[in-house]
Design a protein around this motif. Structure first.
Motif, PDB file in Angstrom:
ATOM      1  N   TYR A   3       1.015  -1.138  -0.170  1.00  0.00           N
ATOM      2  CA  TYR A   3      -0.274  -0.118  -0.078  1.00  0.00           C
ATOM      3  C   TYR A   3       0.741   1.251  -0.169  1.00  0.00           C
ATOM      4  O   TYR A   3       1.846   1.068   1.078  1.00  0.00           O
ATOM      5  CB  TYR A   3      -1.201   0.062   0.836  1.00  0.00           C
ATOM      6  CG  TYR A   3      -1.433   1.463   1.521  1.00  0.00           C
ATOM      7  CD1 TYR A   3      -2.813   1.430   0.816  1.00  0.00           C
ATOM      8  CD2 TYR A   3      -1.095   1.681   2.027  1.00  0.00           C
ATOM      9  CE1 TYR A   3      -3.581   2.672   0.995  1.00  0.00           C
ATOM     10  CE2 TYR A   3      -1.371   3.504   2.878  1.00  0.00           C
ATOM     11  CZ  TYR A   3      -3.089   3.606   2.264  1.00  0.00           C
ATOM     12  OH  TYR A   3      -3.979   4.665   1.961  1.00  0.00           O
ATOM     13  N   ARG A  74      -5.003  -9.590   1.833  1.00  0.00           N
ATOM     14  CA  ARG A  74      -5.220  -7.951   2.411  1.00  0.00           C
ATOM     15  C   ARG A  74      -5.746  -7.118   0.922  1.00  0.00           C
ATOM     16  O   ARG A  74      -6.621  -6.344   1.649  1.00  0.00           O
ATOM     17  CB  ARG A  74      -3.349  -7.249   1.947  1.00  0.00           C
ATOM     18  CG  ARG A  74      -3.399  -6.215   2.809  1.00  0.00           C
ATOM     19  CD  ARG A  74      -1.863  -6.043   3.096  1.00  0.00           C
ATOM     20  NE  ARG A  74      -1.395  -6.416   3.763  1.00  0.00           N
ATOM     21  CZ  ARG A  74      -1.052  -6.287   4.820  1.00  0.00           C
ATOM     22  NH1 ARG A  74      -2.124  -5.495   5.153  1.00  0.00           N
ATOM     23  NH2 ARG A  74      -0.566  -6.916   5.363  1.00  0.00           N
ATOM     24  N   LEU A  75      -5.845  -8.018  -0.543  1.00  0.00           N
ATOM     25  CA  LEU A  75      -6.351  -7.197  -0.785  1.00  0.00           C
ATOM     26  C   LEU A  75      -8.452  -7.085  -0.862  1.00  0.00           C
ATOM     27  O   LEU A  75      -9.158  -6.443  -0.990  1.00  0.00           O
ATOM     28  CB  LEU A  75      -6.171  -7.713  -2.423  1.00  0.00           C
ATOM     29  CG  LEU A  75      -4.754  -7.115  -3.060  1.00  0.00           C
ATOM     30  CD1 LEU A  75      -5.196  -7.796  -4.868  1.00  0.00           C
ATOM     31  CD2 LEU A  75      -4.412  -5.929  -3.046  1.00  0.00           C
ATOM     32  N   ALA A  78      -9.630  -5.316   2.104  1.00  0.00           N
ATOM     33  CA  ALA A  78      -9.584  -3.890   1.561  1.00  0.00           C
ATOM     34  C   ALA A  78     -10.906  -3.963   0.637  1.00  0.00           C
ATOM     35  O   ALA A  78     -11.505  -2.942   0.836  1.00  0.00           O
ATOM     36  CB  ALA A  78      -7.933  -3.184   0.784  1.00  0.00           C
ATOM     37  N   SER A  82     -13.766  -1.400   2.604  1.00  0.00           N
ATOM     38  CA  SER A  82     -14.371  -0.447   1.641  1.00  0.00           C
ATOM     39  C   SER A  82     -15.954  -0.561   1.357  1.00  0.00           C
ATOM     40  O   SER A  82     -16.557   0.677   1.589  1.00  0.00           O
ATOM     41  CB  SER A  82     -13.523  -0.482   0.414  1.00  0.00           C
ATOM     42  OG  SER A  82     -12.155  -0.081   0.094  1.00  0.00           O
ATOM     43  N   GLY A 137     -11.016   0.633  -3.506  1.00  0.00           N
ATOM     44  CA  GLY A 137     -10.040  -0.212  -2.360  1.00  0.00           C
ATOM     45  C   GLY A 137      -9.345  -0.841  -2.485  1.00  0.00           C
ATOM     46  O   GLY A 137      -7.808  -1.314  -2.260  1.00  0.00           O
ATOM     47  N   ALA A 141      -4.494  -0.679  -2.730  1.00  0.00           N
ATOM     48  CA  ALA A 141      -4.496  -1.456  -1.926  1.00  0.00           C
ATOM     49  C   ALA A 141      -3.091  -2.092  -2.485  1.00  0.00           C
ATOM     50  O   ALA A 141      -2.420  -2.821  -1.249  1.00  0.00           O
ATOM     51  CB  ALA A 141      -5.155  -3.055  -0.798  1.00  0.00           C
ATOM     52  N   SER A 190      -8.823   0.792   1.539  1.00  0.00           N
ATOM     53  CA  SER A 190      -6.767   0.439   2.076  1.00  0.00           C
ATOM     54  C   SER A 190      -6.496   1.129   3.022  1.00  0.00           C
ATOM     55  O   SER A 190      -5.423  -0.143   2.936  1.00  0.00           O
ATOM     56  CB  SER A 190      -6.845   1.123   0.728  1.00  0.00           C
ATOM     57  OG  SER A 190      -6.379   2.369   0.633  1.00  0.00           O
ATOM     58  N   ALA A 193      -7.054  -1.999   5.658  1.00  0.00           N
ATOM     59  CA  ALA A 193      -6.155  -3.117   5.679  1.00  0.00           C
ATOM     60  C   ALA A 193      -4.782  -2.709   5.974  1.00  0.00           C
ATOM     61  O   ALA A 193      -4.416  -4.000   5.865  1.00  0.00           O
ATOM     62  CB  ALA A 193      -6.741  -3.226   3.996  1.00  0.00           C
ATOM     63  N   SER A 194      -4.193  -1.412   5.394  1.00  0.00           N
ATOM     64  CA  SER A 194      -2.745  -1.469   5.246  1.00  0.00           C
ATOM     65  C   SER A 194      -2.411  -1.892   6.941  1.00  0.00           C
ATOM     66  O   SER A 194      -1.090  -2.453   6.940  1.00  0.00           O
ATOM     67  CB  SER A 194      -2.323  -0.090   4.738  1.00  0.00           C
ATOM     68  OG  SER A 194      -2.213   0.615   6.112  1.00  0.00           O
TER      69      SER A 194
END
Length: 260
Positions: A3, A74-75, A78, A82, A137, A141, A190, A193-194
């Protein structure tokens, strides 16, 4: 490369669709712009527009992105954050503004309609907002070196927005405003999520397992509810199958790790 915080320019970019949506609403071209889009989109089969609308439905978006649980958790996180942020905005703004939809202003014979006639809570378009939130998102990300490969997500989100006028459910202004808000929700999603540590995204941790459980629950409405249109039933079944196959691979991975 993960990110990267959006630049000030990118953060301000959603102001453009927001301004365009407000111009359409206050500029006296609300009905004419809707009727123009609704008419020209009739050259495309109803099933395609109904399917694109399904991709903006929360269940459809979640199902389409669900395989990322195995490929890039992780994606997927995100996208989930979002989408949830977008859902919160929709829940607040729609009843607060309570603007009429085309079906409550125009005669039914004046425009083409697919699916159930909706009358109220027009702005912003929930499907459009969800589509742009998830697209944004996912886009933000990843590292900048992968941004170009994900630009197609915004094209797809734009088509989802266009479908809302094609099916007769939303004014064009609803979609532009929703796109702007969705982009901001994606940027924030995003970012959230980071903050998830890398070691908490392996498939044996609680967060991926929680997402997997949500996927299991999502199968039921996909199989039992009619989402936006009867034309979407095959897509709903395919989405449920996609989630089921992903869950099967997820369980297999868990079993393999436990044996090792």
């Amino acid at each position: 490369m993960g990110y990267q915080r959006p630049s000030v320019l990118l953060c301000c970019l959603p102001i453009l669709p927001l301004a365009l949506g407000l111009f359409i609403y206050f500029g006296g071209i609300q009905s004419s712009s809707f009727l123009f889009i609704n008419q020209i989109t009739q050259h495309v089969p109803d099933r395609i527009w109904a399917g694109l609308t399904f991709l903006g439905n929360g269940w459809g978006t979640f199902a389409l992105a669900f395989p990322l649980l195995l490929l890039a958790p992780r994606l997927l996180s995100a996208g989930i954050f979002s989408g949830l942020l977008g859902g919160m905005v929709i829940a607040i703004l729609k009843p607060l503004m309570n603007l009429p939809r085309p079906a409550s202003i125009l005669a039914s014979g004046d425009f083409h309609q697919i699916g159930e006639a909706l009358l109220y809570n027009s702005m912003p378009s929930g499907h459009t907002l969800t589509a742009f939130a998830v697209a944004s998102g996912l886009y933000f990300a990843v590292g900048m070196n992968k941004h170009k490969s994900l630009l197609g997500l915004f094209v797809l989100a734009g088509l989802v927005g266009l479908s809302r006028s094609a099916v007769g459910a939303h004014w064009l202004s609803d979609e532009f405003v929703a796109a702007a808000i969705g982009l901001w929700c994606g940027m924030l999603g995003s970012l959230l999520a980071s903050f998830i540590p890398d070691n908490q995204l392996t498939l044996d941790k609680w967060w991926p397992r929680c997402i997997a459980l949500c996927g299991l629950f999502a199968i039921y409405p996909l199989l039992t509810q009619t989402m936006d249109s009867d034309l979407n039933q095959p897509l709903q079944y395919a989405s449920a199958l996609l989630i089921a196959l992903t869950l099967a691979l997820f369980v297999q991975t868990q079993h393999t790790k436990s044996n090792h």
